[in-house]
Enzyme design. Structure first.
Site, PDB file in Angstrom:
ATOM      1  CE  LYS A   1      -3.935  -1.848   2.639  1.00  0.00           C
ATOM      2  NZ  LYS A   1      -4.985  -1.691   1.612  1.00  0.00           N
ATOM      3  NE  ARG A  45     -10.923  -9.835  -2.224  1.00  0.00           N
ATOM      4  CZ  ARG A  45     -11.293  -8.944  -3.126  1.00  0.00           C
ATOM      5  NH1 ARG A  45     -11.632  -9.350  -4.354  1.00  0.00           N
ATOM      6  NH2 ARG A  45     -11.355  -7.661  -2.821  1.00  0.00           N
TER       7      ARG A  45
HETATM    8  N1  BES Z   1      -8.211  -3.883   4.382  1.00  0.00           N
HETATM    9  C1  BES Z   1      -8.314  -3.469   3.034  1.00  0.00           C
HETATM   10  C2  BES Z   1      -9.613  -2.710   2.750  1.00  0.00           C
HETATM   11  C3  BES Z   1      -9.688  -1.303   3.287  1.00  0.00           C
HETATM   12  C4  BES Z   1      -9.018  -0.267   2.649  1.00  0.00           C
HETATM   13  C5  BES Z   1     -10.477  -1.017   4.370  1.00  0.00           C
HETATM   14  C6  BES Z   1      -9.145   1.027   3.131  1.00  0.00           C
HETATM   15  C7  BES Z   1     -10.612   0.284   4.831  1.00  0.00           C
HETATM   16  C8  BES Z   1      -9.934   1.303   4.204  1.00  0.00           C
HETATM   17  C9  BES Z   1      -8.297  -4.682   2.104  1.00  0.00           C
HETATM   18  O1  BES Z   1      -7.504  -5.725   2.520  1.00  0.00           O
HETATM   19  C10 BES Z   1      -7.757  -4.210   0.807  1.00  0.00           C
HETATM   20  O2  BES Z   1      -6.632  -3.816   0.776  1.00  0.00           O
HETATM   21  N2  BES Z   1      -8.587  -4.251  -0.227  1.00  0.00           N
HETATM   22  C11 BES Z   1      -8.197  -3.800  -1.513  1.00  0.00           C
HETATM   23  C12 BES Z   1      -8.779  -4.753  -2.514  1.00  0.00           C
HETATM   24  C13 BES Z   1      -8.292  -4.523  -3.910  1.00  0.00           C
HETATM   25  C14 BES Z   1      -6.826  -4.876  -4.016  1.00  0.00           C
HETATM   26  C15 BES Z   1      -9.113  -5.367  -4.855  1.00  0.00           C
HETATM   27  C16 BES Z   1      -8.747  -2.395  -1.718  1.00  0.00           C
HETATM   28  O3  BES Z   1      -9.868  -2.126  -1.295  1.00  0.00           O
HETATM   29  O4  BES Z   1      -8.020  -1.577  -2.266  1.00  0.00           O
HETATM   30 MN    MN Z   2      -5.486  -5.500   1.863  1.00  0.00          MN
END
Ligand code: BES
Ligand code: MN
Ligand code: ZN
Length: 495
Positions: free
Chosen positions: A278, A352
């Site tokens: 990230k 997931r």
């Molecule tokens: N934990 C995150 C989702 C999240 C992001 C929650 C920001 C709250 C605030 C999750 O694991 C994630 O990183 N999801 C990705 C999925 C994507 C790679 C398809 C996302 O939402 O960017």
């Molecule tokens: Mn994630």
């Protein structure tokens, strides 16, 4: 916070502060009028001067009235007597709670249960709303401050009439259990990632089970997961030095044969994204990526304390998502416990990957329903913001019940579709499915992914990415959706 119930006449209460409603048109209710009489019209004099008009949310503190025992009277605007809705009741009790904190009072007694709420005036609902609002306003997370910043408020009582005393006492016991479940969930969420590890979640579950005879706990280690062929869950844990845990917490309130409600909570104690790292901005907030797990623990704590005749099981896959040399790489293919293979196109879609194995595992409880709770997608924050959690389900009745529980508790959810047409977005050239479905409908395709592991039972998925914590300088876990879940479970008891 200590919550209790008092009976007797308002003017004879020994309290630093009594809370009294002023309705629109500057009118006092029965309790306010009685207090006013005892103080020889002191309250009505202030009210008729217009210092408070009775608009919802106004507050005014009157110190030292003569003729009455309470040391102060906190007047709270309560709007039109005949028009107090559930929403305005929440505003009224929130205004009272904020005023108590602002005036640094240590203890207070409320008479606001006396307000009649339109469309179903329920004592237990009002008590939940009032008690939870007070607990939330007084909540501080102090564990890592060398000089704790506490709110002064530590004791809160509700005044009940003789007829209602027993009912209010039971309602307060229930509301107290709910408030402490929410608080537990908030504390777990707010703890930093170096404290709240997968092992810490497991220890918290063990500690909770030790407190309640109706709870039992088991913690599976990585070797156990290996034996169960949880290749998807383990693929996330590989990137971290903290061992993953699969926690099962069982509440037995009814006989063995009764199918349980199973709650599955995402427990990623820190989500760096893994190799699909990230960006740095705000990454600290990914310590909150275990809030689904925290809501399961908070809900089971509340349920164990309330003790309803129903069975509930909590399942928590707990891991970190970090980019170690042994971490999964984009393009890697893993085999889930279900036997289905997954091409990991983005290691940041890890939630997931751990949930799918926990959902497959959950079938062994022969559940009535399975509900998973997860901070799953940033797309859900974009779609619904902080107001509503995203709800998806393979069963309309279950979805309706959860939406209704969310409305009653003001812990709202909004349903999104899981239409077949979305499933194609998960097609993979090399495996049974990819773990991401592209930019479009990101919350729904995450739900579609999970739906492939939940065919054997009624299932709902609650995406709490936007609701589990508040961002910014005063960031804090909210404890959502504990109130929704507890309400849902208790509604199944009476159903
Ligand atoms: N934990 C995150 C989702 C999240 C992001 C929650 C920001 C709250 C605030 C999750 O694991 C994630 O990183 N999801 C990705 C999925 C994507 C790679 C398809 C996302 O939402 O960017
Ligand atoms: Mn994630
Ligand atoms: Zn995550």
């Amino acid at each position: 916070m200590e919550f209790s119930v008092k009976r007797g006449l308002a003017h004879q209460q020994k309290t630093p502060c009594i809370i009294v409603a002023v309705h629109a048109g500057k009118t006092l209710g029965d309790i306010g009028s009685a207090l006013d009489k005892r103080s020889r019209g002191a309250i009505n004099r202030v009210v008729s001067r217009g210092d408070i008009t009775g608009k919802v949310g106004e507050t005014l503190l009157l110190p030292d009235l003569s003729g009455v025992d309470p040391e102060r009277v906190l007047l709270v605007g309560a709007g039109n007597v005949k028009g107090v809705t559930a929403t305005s009741y929440r505003k009224i009790v929130n205004a009272a709670a904020n005023a108590l904190i602002r005036y640094k009072l240590e203890s207070a007694l409320s008479t606001l249960l006396d307000i009649k709420v339109q469309n179903g005036d329920q004592l237990s609902w009002k008590t939940d709303a009032h008690v939870c609002s007070i607990a939330a306003a007084a909540y501080r997370f102090n564990e890592h401050k060398s000089k704790p910043v506490r709110s002064n408020l530590t004791r809160f009582s509700l005044l009940a009439s003789d007829e209602e005393f027993a009912g209010v006492r039971d309602a307060v016991a229930r509301a107290r259990a709910l408030a402490s479940g929410i608080e537990m969930s908030r504390d777990l969420g707010n703890r930093p990632g170096n404290v709240c590890t997968p092992s810490h979640l497991a220890e918290s579950a063990v500690a909770l089970a030790e407190m309640h005879p109706a709870l039992s706990v088991t913690v599976l280690e990585e070797e156990d997961m290996e034996r169960l062929a949880m290749g998807s869950l383990l693929s996330v844990s590989r990137g971290s030095r903290e061992p993953a845990k699969l926690i099962t917490l069982e509440y037995r309130g009814s006989d063995e044969s009764k199918p349980p409600i199973v709650l599955v909570g995402k427990g990623v104690t820190f989500d760096s994204g893994g190799i699909s790292l990230k960006g740095g901005a705000g990454m600290d907030e990914m310590k909150y990526d275990m809030c689904g797990a925290a809501s399961v623990l908070g809900t089971l704590s509340a349920i164990a304390e309330i003790g309803p005749p129903i069975n509930v099981v909590g399942v928590i896959p707990a891991t970190e998502n970090l980019p170690d040399g042994d971490a999964s790489k984009p393009g890697d293919i893993v085999t889930s416990m279900s036997g289905q293979t997954i091409e990991i196109l983005n290691t940041d879609a890890e939630g997931r990957l751990i949930l799918c194995d926990a959902l497959t595992y959950s079938a062994r409880f022969e559940p009535e329903v399975v509900i998973d709770i997860a901070t799953l997608t940033g797309a859900c924050v974009v779609a619904l913001g902080a107001q509503a959690s995203g709800l998806m389900s393979n069963n309309d009745a279950l979805a309706e019940d959860l939406l209704a529980a969310g409305e009653r508790t003001n812990d709202r959810a909004w349903r999104l579709p899981l239409w077949q047409e979305y499933q194609r977005q998960l097609d993979s050239n090399f495996a049974d499915m990819a773990n991401v479905g592209g930019r479009a409908a990101g919350t729904i395709t995450a739900g579609c992914f999970l739906s492939r592991f939940t065919k054997k039972y009624r299932w709902a998925h609650i995406d709490v990415a936007g609701t589990a914590w508040t961002s910014g300088k005063n960031k804090s876990a909210t404890g959502r959706p504990v109130a929704l879940l507890v309400d849902y479970i208790l509604s199944r008891v009476s159903a």
